[in-house]
Design a protein around this motif. Structure first.
Motif: not given
Length: 99
Positions: A82-93
């Protein structure tokens, strides 16, 4: 629009053997990797039957690899992650990056 999204990732592998296995040495590649765009908020691996020894290592590519030793006779091996991850936008957006 939010600049990040969280995912709960659940993985299960089940091995069923045709006869009793007395033990074994195993390793698993189930841990998400922290990157500039991915933050690992939690990660847990559960192994049934219970393990005698467990250690954490890193493979050639920098991925976390749990190694474990089973010494209990069994006809089934269950590995749950079980994993919880937060993904953020790349610099390109323009798109989400997944690892």
């Amino acid at each position: 629009m939010s600049d990040s999204v969280c995912y709960h990732v659940r993985h299960e592998t089940r091995y069923r053997y045709s006869s009793i296995v007395l033990g074994g040495h195993q390793l698993a590649h189930l841990a998400p990797r922290a990157t500039p765009w991915q933050t690992v908020l939690s990660h847990h691996v559960e192994i049934t039957p219970g393990v005698l020894e467990r250690s954490e290592g890193t493979d050639y590519f920098g991925n976390g690899v749990p190694r474990f030793l089973l010494d209990t006779p069994h006809d089934e091996l269950l590995v749950r992650a079980d994993s919880v991850v937060r993904i953020t936008l790349t610099p390109r957006g323009r798109r989400w990056e997944f690892v």
